[in-house]
Write an enzyme that holds these catalytic residues in place. Sequence first.
Site, PDB file in Angstrom:
ATOM      1  N   LYS A 121       6.156   1.698  -3.856  1.00 24.88           N
ATOM      2  CA  LYS A 121       5.100   2.102  -2.921  1.00 24.88           C
ATOM      3  C   LYS A 121       3.852   2.548  -3.678  1.00 24.88           C
ATOM      4  O   LYS A 121       2.742   2.107  -3.392  1.00 24.88           O
ATOM      5  CB  LYS A 121       5.605   3.243  -2.022  1.00 24.88           C
ATOM      6  CG  LYS A 121       4.615   3.615  -0.937  1.00 24.88           C
ATOM      7  CD  LYS A 121       4.929   4.953  -0.318  1.00 24.88           C
ATOM      8  CE  LYS A 121       4.407   6.052  -1.216  1.00 24.88           C
ATOM      9  NZ  LYS A 121       4.594   7.402  -0.685  1.00 24.88           N
ATOM     10  N   ASP A 139       5.199   3.078   3.426  1.00 22.50           N
ATOM     11  CA  ASP A 139       5.526   4.506   3.430  1.00 22.50           C
ATOM     12  C   ASP A 139       6.221   4.834   4.750  1.00 22.50           C
ATOM     13  O   ASP A 139       6.556   3.943   5.528  1.00 22.50           O
ATOM     14  CB  ASP A 139       4.263   5.354   3.216  1.00 22.50           C
ATOM     15  CG  ASP A 139       3.344   5.313   4.427  1.00 22.50           C
ATOM     16  OD1 ASP A 139       3.607   4.541   5.368  1.00 22.50           O
ATOM     17  OD2 ASP A 139       2.360   6.077   4.432  1.00 22.50           O
TER      18      ASP A 139
END
Length: 214
Positions: A121, A139
């Site tokens: 991420k 996320d």
Amino acid sequence: MTNISNSEFIFEALQKEFPGAHCELEFQTPFELLIATMLSAQCTDERVNQVTAVLFSEANTPEGIIALGLKELENKIHSLGLYHNKAKNILAASQILSDEYGGKVPEDIELLRRLPGVGRKTANVVVSNAFGIPALAVDTHVFRVAHRLGLAAGNTPEKVEQELMEAFPRERWSTLHHLLIFLGRRICAARKPNCAECPVAAVCKMFQEDIAEP
Ligand code: SF4
């Protein structure tokens, strides 16, 4: 069953609703964005921005962070939580960037992921926002909203990222990431989604199946 047939409508509607959707972490350089993203784990962007405004005024390069040292870095990021691990990883990553990359942040997801504390991420956030390379960071907001909309069904961020990348053209990945985060933060909250104000309710899987009156 996923909602891919409505992906075009969803993208256009969200762009109209959030024309300025962007990364809400404040940064001036790729290194600042890397550090801000590492600090944002389990913490709001707003709080990170308050801390980095002070931190970056004193140290915004790998060498500057190394010069601060662990204890001083911990003091500066203490209010963000998980500060010990975050400081340890930031310091170790800064050392590698200084020793192996001439103090520069590599423009490569796989190289970034080799840095301590940098997962998929974080690497995606950095390459897309600092270098303009299409990437789709998943996320908690992106994960939740993609499921509710029916754009993805995977049970891990990696699977959701893959599904979204298949559903949208590459040039839209980075914008889609911001749009889904804006939707998740401003309308489709985890506990109480505001479906009455949502621009994509007409095609939302969760709304159509669980909320809308028959
Ligand atoms: Fe979220 Fe409701 Fe919008 Fe669906 S309709 S995306 S559940 S706010």
